[in-house]
Enzyme design. Sequence first.
Site, PDB file in Angstrom:
ATOM      1  N   LYS A 192      -3.774  -2.768   7.313  1.00  0.00           N
ATOM      2  CA  LYS A 192      -2.955  -3.370   7.030  1.00  0.00           C
ATOM      3  C   LYS A 192      -1.909  -2.258   6.494  1.00  0.00           C
ATOM      4  O   LYS A 192      -1.321  -2.370   5.393  1.00  0.00           O
ATOM      5  CB  LYS A 192      -3.566  -4.451   6.086  1.00  0.00           C
ATOM      6  CG  LYS A 192      -4.231  -4.553   5.958  1.00  0.00           C
ATOM      7  CD  LYS A 192      -4.346  -3.689   4.344  1.00  0.00           C
ATOM      8  CE  LYS A 192      -5.878  -3.703   3.139  1.00  0.00           C
ATOM      9  NZ  LYS A 192      -5.315  -3.051   1.947  1.00  0.00           N
TER      10      LYS A 192
ATOM     11  N   THR B  35      -0.244  -7.386   1.205  1.00  0.00           N
ATOM     12  CA  THR B  35      -0.533  -5.417   0.932  1.00  0.00           C
ATOM     13  C   THR B  35       1.103  -4.959   1.467  1.00  0.00           C
ATOM     14  O   THR B  35       1.835  -4.912   0.439  1.00  0.00           O
ATOM     15  CB  THR B  35      -0.964  -4.769   1.671  1.00  0.00           C
ATOM     16  OG1 THR B  35      -2.944  -5.230   1.605  1.00  0.00           O
ATOM     17  CG2 THR B  35      -1.516  -3.237   1.124  1.00  0.00           C
TER      18      THR B  35
END
Length: 340
Positions: free
Chosen positions: A188, A245
């Site tokens: 990610k 994120t």
Amino acid sequence: MKVSVFGSGAWGTAIALLLRDNGNSVTIWSKFEDEAKNLKSTRENPLLKGIVIPDDIHITSDIEEATVGVGAAIIAVPSFAVRETSFALAGWMDESCDVICMSKGIEKDTSSLFTGILRDTLGAHVPIASVSGPTHAEEVAQRMPTACVSASEDIDVAERVQGLLMNDYFRVYTSTDVVGVELGAALKNVIALSAGVCDGLGLGDNTIAMLMTRGLAEMAGLSVRMGGRKETLAGLAGLGDLIVTCMSQHSRNRRAGVLIGKGMTAQEAMAQVGAVVEGYYAAKAAHELAGKVGVDMPICTEAYRVLFEEKSPLDAMRDLMGRQRKMENSDGEERWVLGN
């Protein structure tokens, strides 16, 4: 319980505060003597301004002092320091001590997952778990409601970690899919850095949504190929961590990507961010790992080329958009959505 946190950055400090809230005797270990002395004297981590480190949290750079008698050891160092830290612990760690990896990434030179490194270094019988999810240190330190996943091949270990960490602002779920949780944590960062690049280029919400969705498909494809479960990537350690994120103001990966999209080199962007940008290291590791196991990961590949081969971000986007026509779930790609 006596617990030590190995890693004195924002994340390690936030976890130390959490563990103290849960009634544990907590030590923070730093590799650097000067850093440990500064934390002890100021009782504040410069990466968590305004958050006081209570006097009863012990801070040291002495590895023996940090390991003797501990019931749980938290690994919260940057990705590039996991192997070095595990070697430092090897001579001191009791085999009954739970080792909990809260670092996120893939080792850049070997493409190894961190629990594998810890297992090889600390021994076959040491109980090991990996913890991941949408857990920005700044918000955990402020005791904002947060959830994550504790994963271990031994469910009893995962549940012990759950009991150690969980409280009224930090919720912990358990899993036995260590591969899925670790890969979600690492990959990610690459997608978030890429999302930041798109912001820096002035591209829109459609682009970010496309990138996140197709990035998640890449994450799931690699995970399944390596023995992980597709549903893990639809949960906190995959989709949840990806969202936070890619979208959060706290994300160093996103901030670095924005600067790269605006014309900085990767090195210039990381220097301006002023802290470790894990997506930079993960992009190289993911690119190499995908090649080893034979998984097509076009977004991660283009991220690697931008970061390490000085490819223009606009050229990377054009090449992604110009790829051959295909079905959404073709080429043996695994469906990751729950229920499919």
